[in-house]
Design an enzyme around this catalytic site. Structure first.
Site, mmCIF file in Angstrom:
data_model
loop_
_atom_site.group_PDB
_atom_site.id
_atom_site.type_symbol
_atom_site.label_atom_id
_atom_site.label_comp_id
_atom_site.label_asym_id
_atom_site.label_seq_id
_atom_site.Cartn_x
_atom_site.Cartn_y
_atom_site.Cartn_z
ATOM 1 N N GLU A 35 11.759 -6.133 -9.653
ATOM 2 C CA GLU A 35 10.644 -5.025 -10.198
ATOM 3 C C GLU A 35 10.783 -4.004 -10.961
ATOM 4 O O GLU A 35 11.360 -2.801 -10.029
ATOM 5 C CB GLU A 35 9.556 -4.699 -8.448
ATOM 6 N N HIS B 82 12.693 -2.349 -0.980
ATOM 7 C CA HIS B 82 11.756 -1.970 -2.345
ATOM 8 C C HIS B 82 12.848 -0.704 -3.629
ATOM 9 O O HIS B 82 13.236 0.635 -2.747
ATOM 10 C CB HIS B 82 10.802 -0.830 -2.012
ATOM 11 N N TRP C 284 0.913 -1.761 0.058
ATOM 12 C CA TRP C 284 -0.002 0.318 -0.248
ATOM 13 C C TRP C 284 1.134 1.242 0.119
ATOM 14 O O TRP C 284 -0.042 2.711 -0.621
ATOM 15 C CB TRP C 284 -0.800 0.059 1.294
ATOM 16 N N LYS C 285 2.500 1.512 0.037
ATOM 17 C CA LYS C 285 3.580 2.353 0.438
ATOM 18 C C LYS C 285 2.848 3.338 1.318
ATOM 19 O O LYS C 285 1.578 2.323 2.494
ATOM 20 C CB LYS C 285 3.262 2.631 -1.368
ATOM 21 N N GLY D 131 -0.531 0.240 -7.140
ATOM 22 C CA GLY D 131 -1.838 0.834 -7.109
ATOM 23 C C GLY D 131 -2.841 0.091 -6.638
ATOM 24 O O GLY D 131 -3.731 -0.034 -5.752
ATOM 25 N N SER E 232 3.418 -2.055 -12.161
ATOM 26 C CA SER E 232 1.977 -2.389 -13.017
ATOM 27 C C SER E 232 1.384 -3.723 -13.086
ATOM 28 O O SER E 232 0.679 -3.426 -14.182
ATOM 29 C CB SER E 232 2.318 -0.975 -14.236
ATOM 30 N N GLU F 299 11.679 2.188 -3.851
ATOM 31 C CA GLU F 299 11.289 3.600 -3.437
ATOM 32 C C GLU F 299 12.131 3.806 -2.120
ATOM 33 O O GLU F 299 12.596 5.050 -1.906
ATOM 34 C CB GLU F 299 10.532 3.671 -3.256
HETATM 35 P P1 PGA Z 1 2.609 -1.309 -8.728
HETATM 36 O O1 PGA Z 1 3.791 -0.633 -7.504
HETATM 37 O O2 PGA Z 1 1.746 -1.818 -8.728
HETATM 38 O O3 PGA Z 1 1.891 0.339 -8.265
HETATM 39 O O4 PGA Z 1 3.255 -0.870 -9.783
HETATM 40 C C1 PGA Z 1 4.348 -1.902 -7.110
HETATM 41 C C2 PGA Z 1 5.307 -1.824 -6.271
HETATM 42 O O5 PGA Z 1 5.949 -0.721 -5.652
HETATM 43 O O6 PGA Z 1 5.399 -3.356 -4.957
#
Ligand code: PGA
Length: 252
Positions: free
Chosen positions: A166, A96, A12-13, A233, A211, A98
């Site tokens: 990813e 991750h 969910w970030k 997302g 995605s 990010e």
């Molecule tokens: P996303 O993110 O499905 O919104 O592309 C994937 C993730 O970062 O784990």
């Protein structure tokens, strides 16, 4: 060696307030009614973990998006694996992209975090992936295998480790690599796991992330060595996320 059940995991970030409880109860209900042939995990923000874990939603495991490499100490704002364990987290995402980008986390840091997760009995979901510049330069395989080598601790086993490939350029962009590109990277990951861990390497789940949604999940999940998905997302709404779970199990 038998592989564990595949896993469809939601990240969910930095999204979700208390009302997100609805999404977990709805997801639990969708799985109750329709079934699922994979394990299902949601990793909400730290603030929601205790709350969501106290719900009666046995079809949905609750995990965390990160942990510190130490179990306690002077690390303002950080959360340890031991604290997450106390909240009932059986899975902790580490590395991750990010976190690697926003917090400058190296693969060595990610490795230490994975060890911390494993030390409290949790499964570390270790993320790797190339940027668009690296893919266009033909370096994707090199980048992924190099990150992987440094990020996976020697203590990795089938039970305490999952890998997530990813591609950074596919995260949150709606862009998805071709099935052939996913197959190529997942095979390289599998080969490295086999080289390093012998037969046990065959049973470590490798997730694809970037995605993933209901409309592309079936194709992505049918690629060799893809043992599940890590979803951003499309994991925020139970119905969207369940489409991915259903596609994985070819249900409905
Ligand atoms: P996303 O993110 O499905 O919104 O592309 C994937 C993730 O970062 O784990």
């Amino acid at each position: 060696m038998t592989a564990p059940r595949a896993l469809v995991a939601g990240n969910w970030k930095m999204n979700g307030l208390k009302q997100a409880v609805y999404e977990i109860t709805r997801l639990n209900e969708l799985i109750n009614v329709n079934g699922a042939t994979c394990d299902v995990l949601i990793c909400p923000p730290f603030t929601l973990i205790g709350h969501l874990n106290s719900l009666s939603a046995p079809n949905v495991a609750i995990g965390a998006q990160d942990c510190h490499m130490n179990m306690s100490g002077a690390h303002t704002g950080d959360i340890s694996a031991e604290m997450l364990n106390e909240l009932g987290c059986g899975y902790i995402i580490v590395g991750h992209s990010e976190r690697r980008a926003d917090h400058g986390e190296s693969s060595e840091t990610v490795n230490a975090k994975a060890v911390a997760a494993q030390n409290v009995g949790a499964t570390a979901i270790i993320c790797v992936g190339e940027t668009i510049e690296q893919r266009e330069a033909g370096e994707a395989l090199d980048v992924v295998t190099t990150q992987l080598k440094a990020s996976i601790p020697d203590s990795a086993t089938t039970d305490n480790t999952i890998i997530a490939y990813e591609p950074v350029w596919a995260i949150g962009t709606g862009k998805v690599p071709t099935a052939a590109d996913v197959a190529e990277v997942h095979l390289a990951v599998r080969n490295q796991l086999l080289d390093r861990f012998g037969a046990g390497g065959d049973a470590i789940n490798i997730l694809y992330g970037g995605s993933v949604k209901g409309s592309n999940a079936a194709e992505l999940m049918s690629v060799a060595n893809v043992n599940g998905a890590l979803v951003g997302g499309a994991s925020l709404k139970a119905d969207d996320f369940f489409d991915i779970i259903a596609a994985f199990g070819h249900i409905g």
